[in-house]
Design an enzyme around this catalytic site. Structure first.
Site, PDB file in Angstrom:
ATOM      1  N   ASP A  28     -21.589 -16.870   2.843  1.00 18.12           N
ATOM      2  CA  ASP A  28     -22.467 -16.417   3.926  1.00 18.12           C
ATOM      3  C   ASP A  28     -22.926 -14.968   3.751  1.00 18.12           C
ATOM      4  O   ASP A  28     -23.555 -14.391   4.643  1.00 18.12           O
ATOM      5  CB  ASP A  28     -21.734 -16.541   5.276  1.00 18.12           C
ATOM      6  CG  ASP A  28     -21.372 -17.979   5.595  1.00 18.12           C
ATOM      7  OD1 ASP A  28     -22.116 -18.883   5.165  1.00 18.12           O
ATOM      8  OD2 ASP A  28     -20.334 -18.193   6.258  1.00 18.12           O
TER       9      ASP A  28
ATOM     10  N   ASP B 201     -14.395  -5.668  -1.016  1.00 19.01           N
ATOM     11  CA  ASP B 201     -15.430  -6.108  -0.080  1.00 19.01           C
ATOM     12  C   ASP B 201     -15.579  -5.105   1.057  1.00 19.01           C
ATOM     13  O   ASP B 201     -16.669  -4.929   1.597  1.00 19.01           O
ATOM     14  CB  ASP B 201     -15.084  -7.482   0.497  1.00 19.01           C
ATOM     15  CG  ASP B 201     -15.295  -8.591  -0.521  1.00 19.01           C
ATOM     16  OD1 ASP B 201     -15.406  -8.282  -1.725  1.00 19.01           O
ATOM     17  OD2 ASP B 201     -15.334  -9.768  -0.118  1.00 19.01           O
TER      18      ASP B 201
ATOM     19  N   HIS C  79      -6.827 -14.684   0.702  1.00 18.47           N
ATOM     20  CA  HIS C  79      -7.250 -15.991   1.201  1.00 18.47           C
ATOM     21  C   HIS C  79      -6.114 -16.634   1.982  1.00 18.47           C
ATOM     22  O   HIS C  79      -4.938 -16.379   1.697  1.00 18.47           O
ATOM     23  CB  HIS C  79      -7.648 -16.910   0.041  1.00 18.47           C
ATOM     24  CG  HIS C  79      -8.745 -16.365  -0.820  1.00 18.47           C
ATOM     25  ND1 HIS C  79     -10.083 -16.505  -0.515  1.00 18.47           N
ATOM     26  CD2 HIS C  79      -8.698 -15.648  -1.973  1.00 18.47           C
ATOM     27  CE1 HIS C  79     -10.808 -15.918  -1.445  1.00 18.47           C
ATOM     28  NE2 HIS C  79      -9.998 -15.385  -2.336  1.00 18.47           N
TER      29      HIS C  79
ATOM     30  N   ALA D  30       6.059   1.615 -12.231  1.00 16.16           N
ATOM     31  CA  ALA D  30       5.321   0.655 -13.045  1.00 16.16           C
ATOM     32  C   ALA D  30       5.708  -0.787 -12.710  1.00 16.16           C
ATOM     33  O   ALA D  30       6.870  -1.093 -12.444  1.00 16.16           O
ATOM     34  CB  ALA D  30       5.577   0.926 -14.526  1.00 16.16           C
TER      35      ALA D  30
ATOM     36  N   LYS E  19       3.328  -3.775   1.411  1.00 19.68           N
ATOM     37  CA  LYS E  19       3.470  -3.113   2.711  1.00 19.68           C
ATOM     38  C   LYS E  19       3.287  -1.603   2.538  1.00 19.68           C
ATOM     39  O   LYS E  19       3.340  -1.088   1.423  1.00 19.68           O
ATOM     40  CB  LYS E  19       4.841  -3.404   3.314  1.00 19.68           C
ATOM     41  CG  LYS E  19       5.059  -4.871   3.644  1.00 19.68           C
ATOM     42  CD  LYS E  19       6.418  -5.094   4.282  1.00 19.68           C
ATOM     43  CE  LYS E  19       6.623  -6.574   4.623  1.00 19.68           C
ATOM     44  NZ  LYS E  19       7.968  -6.814   5.221  1.00 19.68           N
TER      45      LYS E  19
ATOM     46  N   ARG F 221      13.950   5.985  -3.278  1.00 18.88           N
ATOM     47  CA  ARG F 221      14.578   7.247  -2.908  1.00 18.88           C
ATOM     48  C   ARG F 221      13.512   8.225  -2.441  1.00 18.88           C
ATOM     49  O   ARG F 221      12.319   8.013  -2.669  1.00 18.88           O
ATOM     50  CB  ARG F 221      15.338   7.854  -4.092  1.00 18.88           C
ATOM     51  CG  ARG F 221      14.450   8.247  -5.277  1.00 18.88           C
ATOM     52  CD  ARG F 221      15.281   8.862  -6.392  1.00 18.88           C
ATOM     53  NE  ARG F 221      14.504   9.276  -7.537  1.00 18.88           N
ATOM     54  CZ  ARG F 221      13.883  10.447  -7.653  1.00 18.88           C
ATOM     55  NH1 ARG F 221      13.922  11.344  -6.654  1.00 18.88           N
ATOM     56  NH2 ARG F 221      13.219  10.759  -8.749  1.00 18.88           N
TER      57      ARG F 221
END
Length: 202
Positions: free
Chosen positions: A17, A93, A115, A160, A166, A183
């Site tokens: 869309d 996006d 998704h 790495a 979060k 730490r």
């Protein structure tokens, strides 16, 4: 609610869309990235000019090693003295914000988009997007993946191979899959730069 409003508010939307002006901006960004990635190593002025056109909100003192990939140049906001090693990939996006004095090692990926897990919620490639924010003085290690909606605080180091799902607070070393705080950064880190190696060889 139109497409842009849905996308910016975190609601589900279908890429099918996408309005014509967004498709045009996508193609413009991809053309510029194509040109940038084909520059010869000595073409510093041309590379800088292409980046300035691709990413209008780009601070002074940047270096982005090709190749790199991004969805929309006008949705990336980068502060001063940014460095990214090879193969930076940003799926944006919506907006990604990067502060001053930030360093990316090779193969860092950021995605603001995901998704739904349930297959019946994605028959037309339905997706959602949440902005990513990276503070000042952050170092992101090799092969790190940063997922939608994450904020990484000032002065943080991401080890790495981490997958950041979060928020990470400021002034910490974090690592792992999923990424967790290992730490705090302390005065010892100013004395020892790597394991037991002292700054200035003392």
């Amino acid at each position: 609610m139109d497409f842009i409003e849905r996308m910016n508010s975190g609601k589900l939307y279908s890429c099918h869309d996408q309005p014509p002006e967004m498709k045009a901006e996508y193609l413009r960004s991809q053309d510029l990235i194509y040109d940038y990635n084909l520059c010869r190593p000595g073409e510093d002025a041309r590379r800088s000019a292409i980046l300035r056109e691709l990413i209008p909100d780009l601070g002074e003192g940047f270096c982005i090693e090709p190749p790199f990939h991004i969805t929309f140049g006008n949705r990336l906001h980068i502060g001063k003295r940014f460095y990214a090693n090879f193969n930076m990939t940003i799926v944006n996006d919506i907006d990604v914000y990067i502060g001053d004095n930030v360093m990316f090692a090779a193969d860092v990926s950021i995605s603001v988009t995901g998704h739904p897990v349930a297959y019946d919620l994605r028959p037309r490639c339905e997706q959602f997007s949440f902005p990513v924010r990276i503070g000042n003085n952050v170092w992101i290690g090799t092969n790190v993946i940063i997922l939608p909606g994450v904020t990484i605080g000032d002065n943080a180091v991401i080890g790495a191979g981490s997958v950041v799902t979060k928020d990470i607070p400021p002034n910490v070393v974090a690592m792992g899959v999923p990424c967790r705080v290992a730490r705090e950064i302390t005065d010892r880190d100013r004395e020892y730069y790597y394991h037991d190696l002292r700054v200035d060889g003392n």
